[in-house]
Motif scaffolding. Sequence first.
Motif, PDB file in Angstrom:
ATOM      1  N   ALA A 178       0.831  -1.210   0.000  1.00 56.81           N
ATOM      2  CA  ALA A 178       0.000   0.000   0.000  1.00 56.81           C
ATOM      3  C   ALA A 178       0.865   1.259   0.000  1.00 56.81           C
ATOM      4  N   VAL A 179       1.913   1.267   0.814  1.00 51.37           N
ATOM      5  CA  VAL A 179       2.780   2.444   0.902  1.00 51.37           C
ATOM      6  C   VAL A 179       3.571   2.627  -0.387  1.00 51.37           C
ATOM      7  N   ARG A 180       4.059   1.531  -0.952  1.00 48.46           N
ATOM      8  CA  ARG A 180       4.837   1.653  -2.190  1.00 48.46           C
ATOM      9  C   ARG A 180       3.972   2.181  -3.333  1.00 48.46           C
ATOM     10  N   LEU A 181       2.732   1.711  -3.428  1.00 48.20           N
ATOM     11  CA  LEU A 181       1.848   2.192  -4.486  1.00 48.20           C
ATOM     12  C   LEU A 181       1.505   3.666  -4.280  1.00 48.20           C
ATOM     13  N   ALA A 182       1.283   4.066  -3.027  1.00 52.17           N
ATOM     14  CA  ALA A 182       0.996   5.471  -2.745  1.00 52.17           C
ATOM     15  C   ALA A 182       2.182   6.347  -3.105  1.00 52.17           C
ATOM     16  N   ALA A 183       3.378   5.912  -2.748  1.00 53.34           N
ATOM     17  CA  ALA A 183       4.580   6.671  -3.089  1.00 53.34           C
ATOM     18  C   ALA A 183       4.779   6.707  -4.598  1.00 53.34           C
ATOM     19  N   GLY A 184       4.537   5.574  -5.251  1.00 49.10           N
ATOM     20  CA  GLY A 184       4.712   5.511  -6.688  1.00 49.10           C
ATOM     21  C   GLY A 184       3.772   6.430  -7.431  1.00 49.10           C
ATOM     22  N   GLU A 185       2.541   6.558  -6.955  1.00 45.73           N
ATOM     23  CA  GLU A 185       1.585   7.461  -7.601  1.00 45.73           C
ATOM     24  C   GLU A 185       2.094   8.903  -7.567  1.00 45.73           C
ATOM     25  N   ALA A 186       2.779   9.267  -6.484  1.00 43.28           N
ATOM     26  CA  ALA A 186       3.305  10.622  -6.347  1.00 43.28           C
ATOM     27  C   ALA A 186       4.698  10.778  -6.955  1.00 43.28           C
ATOM     28  N   GLY A 187       5.274   9.680  -7.418  1.00 38.88           N
ATOM     29  CA  GLY A 187       6.605   9.747  -8.018  1.00 38.88           C
ATOM     30  C   GLY A 187       7.720   9.933  -7.001  1.00 38.88           C
ATOM     31  N   ILE A 188       7.522   9.417  -5.791  1.00 37.43           N
ATOM     32  CA  ILE A 188       8.543   9.523  -4.748  1.00 37.43           C
ATOM     33  C   ILE A 188       8.930   8.129  -4.276  1.00 37.43           C
ATOM     34  N   GLN A 189       9.900   8.061  -3.352  1.00 36.80           N
ATOM     35  CA  GLN A 189      10.426   6.777  -2.894  1.00 36.80           C
ATOM     36  C   GLN A 189       9.698   6.287  -1.635  1.00 36.80           C
ATOM     37  N   ALA A 190       9.825   4.994  -1.375  1.00 38.29           N
ATOM     38  CA  ALA A 190       9.289   4.388  -0.159  1.00 38.29           C
ATOM     39  C   ALA A 190      10.435   3.756   0.622  1.00 38.29           C
ATOM     40  N   TYR A 191      10.422   3.975   1.933  1.00 34.25           N
ATOM     41  CA  TYR A 191      11.480   3.474   2.812  1.00 34.25           C
ATOM     42  C   TYR A 191      10.855   2.602   3.900  1.00 34.25           C
ATOM     43  N   ASP A 192      11.486   1.462   4.138  1.00 33.70           N
ATOM     44  CA  ASP A 192      10.964   0.539   5.139  1.00 33.70           C
ATOM     45  C   ASP A 192      11.358   0.989   6.541  1.00 33.70           C
ATOM     46  N   GLY A 193      10.589   0.541   7.514  1.00 29.81           N
ATOM     47  CA  GLY A 193      10.810   0.943   8.894  1.00 29.81           C
ATOM     48  C   GLY A 193      11.817   0.063   9.615  1.00 29.81           C
ATOM     49  N   ALA A 194      11.793   0.161  10.927  1.00 29.35           N
ATOM     50  CA  ALA A 194      12.786  -0.509  11.762  1.00 29.35           C
ATOM     51  C   ALA A 194      12.473  -1.991  11.923  1.00 29.35           C
ATOM     52  N   TYR A 195      13.541  -2.752  12.119  1.00 29.74           N
ATOM     53  CA  TYR A 195      13.456  -4.170  12.483  1.00 29.74           C
ATOM     54  C   TYR A 195      14.070  -4.272  13.868  1.00 29.74           C
ATOM     55  N   VAL A 196      13.235  -4.583  14.866  1.00 26.73           N
ATOM     56  CA  VAL A 196      13.650  -4.387  16.257  1.00 26.73           C
ATOM     57  C   VAL A 196      14.518  -5.505  16.821  1.00 26.73           C
ATOM     58  N   HIS A 197      14.608  -6.638  16.121  1.00 20.93           N
ATOM     59  CA  HIS A 197      15.376  -7.767  16.653  1.00 20.93           C
ATOM     60  C   HIS A 197      16.848  -7.614  16.250  1.00 20.93           C
ATOM     61  N   ILE A 198      17.581  -6.841  17.008  1.00 23.20           N
ATOM     62  CA  ILE A 198      18.967  -6.526  16.679  1.00 23.20           C
ATOM     63  C   ILE A 198      19.835  -7.780  16.640  1.00 23.20           C
ATOM     64  N   ASP A 199      19.493  -8.772  17.453  1.00 24.17           N
ATOM     65  CA  ASP A 199      20.303  -9.983  17.536  1.00 24.17           C
ATOM     66  C   ASP A 199      19.944 -11.011  16.467  1.00 24.17           C
ATOM     67  N   ASP A 200      19.178 -10.617  15.462  1.00 28.44           N
ATOM     68  CA  ASP A 200      18.757 -11.537  14.404  1.00 28.44           C
ATOM     69  C   ASP A 200      19.111 -10.939  13.038  1.00 28.44           C
ATOM     70  N   PRO A 201      20.398 -10.926  12.685  1.00 32.92           N
ATOM     71  CA  PRO A 201      20.787 -10.305  11.418  1.00 32.92           C
ATOM     72  C   PRO A 201      20.195 -10.995  10.193  1.00 32.92           C
ATOM     73  N   GLU A 202      20.054 -12.317  10.249  1.00 31.91           N
ATOM     74  CA  GLU A 202      19.475 -13.005   9.101  1.00 31.91           C
ATOM     75  C   GLU A 202      17.997 -12.668   8.933  1.00 31.91           C
ATOM     76  N   GLY A 203      17.320 -12.475  10.065  1.00 36.32           N
ATOM     77  CA  GLY A 203      15.931 -12.027   9.990  1.00 36.32           C
ATOM     78  C   GLY A 203      15.829 -10.647   9.371  1.00 36.32           C
ATOM     79  N   TYR A 204      16.757  -9.769   9.738  1.00 35.90           N
ATOM     80  CA  TYR A 204      16.790  -8.423   9.147  1.00 35.90           C
ATOM     81  C   TYR A 204      17.046  -8.507   7.647  1.00 35.90           C
ATOM     82  N   ARG A 205      17.937  -9.399   7.254  1.00 36.27           N
ATOM     83  CA  ARG A 205      18.231  -9.559   5.830  1.00 36.27           C
ATOM     84  C   ARG A 205      16.990 -10.054   5.064  1.00 36.27           C
ATOM     85  N   ARG A 206      16.342 -11.095   5.592  1.00 34.28           N
ATOM     86  CA  ARG A 206      15.146 -11.626   4.910  1.00 34.28           C
ATOM     87  C   ARG A 206      14.051 -10.568   4.821  1.00 34.28           C
ATOM     88  N   ASP A 207      13.862  -9.837   5.905  1.00 36.79           N
ATOM     89  CA  ASP A 207      12.832  -8.806   5.943  1.00 36.79           C
ATOM     90  C   ASP A 207      13.155  -7.685   4.955  1.00 36.79           C
TER      91      ASP A 207
END
Length: 290
Positions: A178-207
Amino acid sequence: MRSKLFVPASRPALFAKALNGAADAVSFDLEDAVAPDAKPEARSHLRALFEGLTHATPEAARKTLIVRVNALDTPYFAADLEAVVWPGLHIVNLPMVESAASVQAAADAIEAIERERGIVGRIGILANIESARGLRLAAEIAAAHPRVMGLQIGYGDLFAPLGIASAEPSATQFVRTAVRLAAGEAGIQAYDGAYVHIDDPEGYRRDSQAARQLGFTGRSCIHPSQIGIANEVFMPSEVEVRHAVRVVEAADHHLGRGTGAFTVDGRLVDGPFIVQAERTVALAKRLGMI
């Protein structure tokens, strides 16, 4: 901005290391990371930082500098802007955006300070989508003002009040789409938020890979250990770059002869794919891959 490192504005001891680190952007936080009674001192730290940027190292000078201020309807917003709207600030990160009107009001406030201080160049707005209302109105928010350069998801504030698990894939992918489509309609970029599990780098990568598959440009890093992963995930691969270069070269050849659709590497290519290839080539050049 593949990676945006959050740094509490109340911890000036971290500023220099963040500015000289590997993140594409540094996002100084005056909102959630700073207790109410510590906000005045945190503003002073940031004001001193921006006043001293003329002496910044080359690494720091290449950073995109962001400040997450407090929301427009809080008693802290005006003082936050007074402290941070200086030459050297690139983007104001506006939290809890729920209407186009609030974006317009924030833009007007920024512009007034720019005029007063003779600041050349327009400071952008990165609007946070972190409520059900904000998500519903994301397209209006994205198009609310030319200063809006991107939308950013705030998962914690969006999901927690609704009882949605923070790592529920179906929810995160729905919001991202939903956010990417909204940003795309306006011709701007979309940025993902935080991943709170600092001790799970592979989870951060997959996400992060899931976000990139939906066209996100980059994401937040709440710990330096996440920077390298974000930079890698949101960087085009060598295979993607080589294909994009061939598409751009083929487009120059075919479009000049009136052919709008053609094949490259066994794939059909036409207008949208040419635009995508041009963007990939431009990014690769900025990253020094070409």
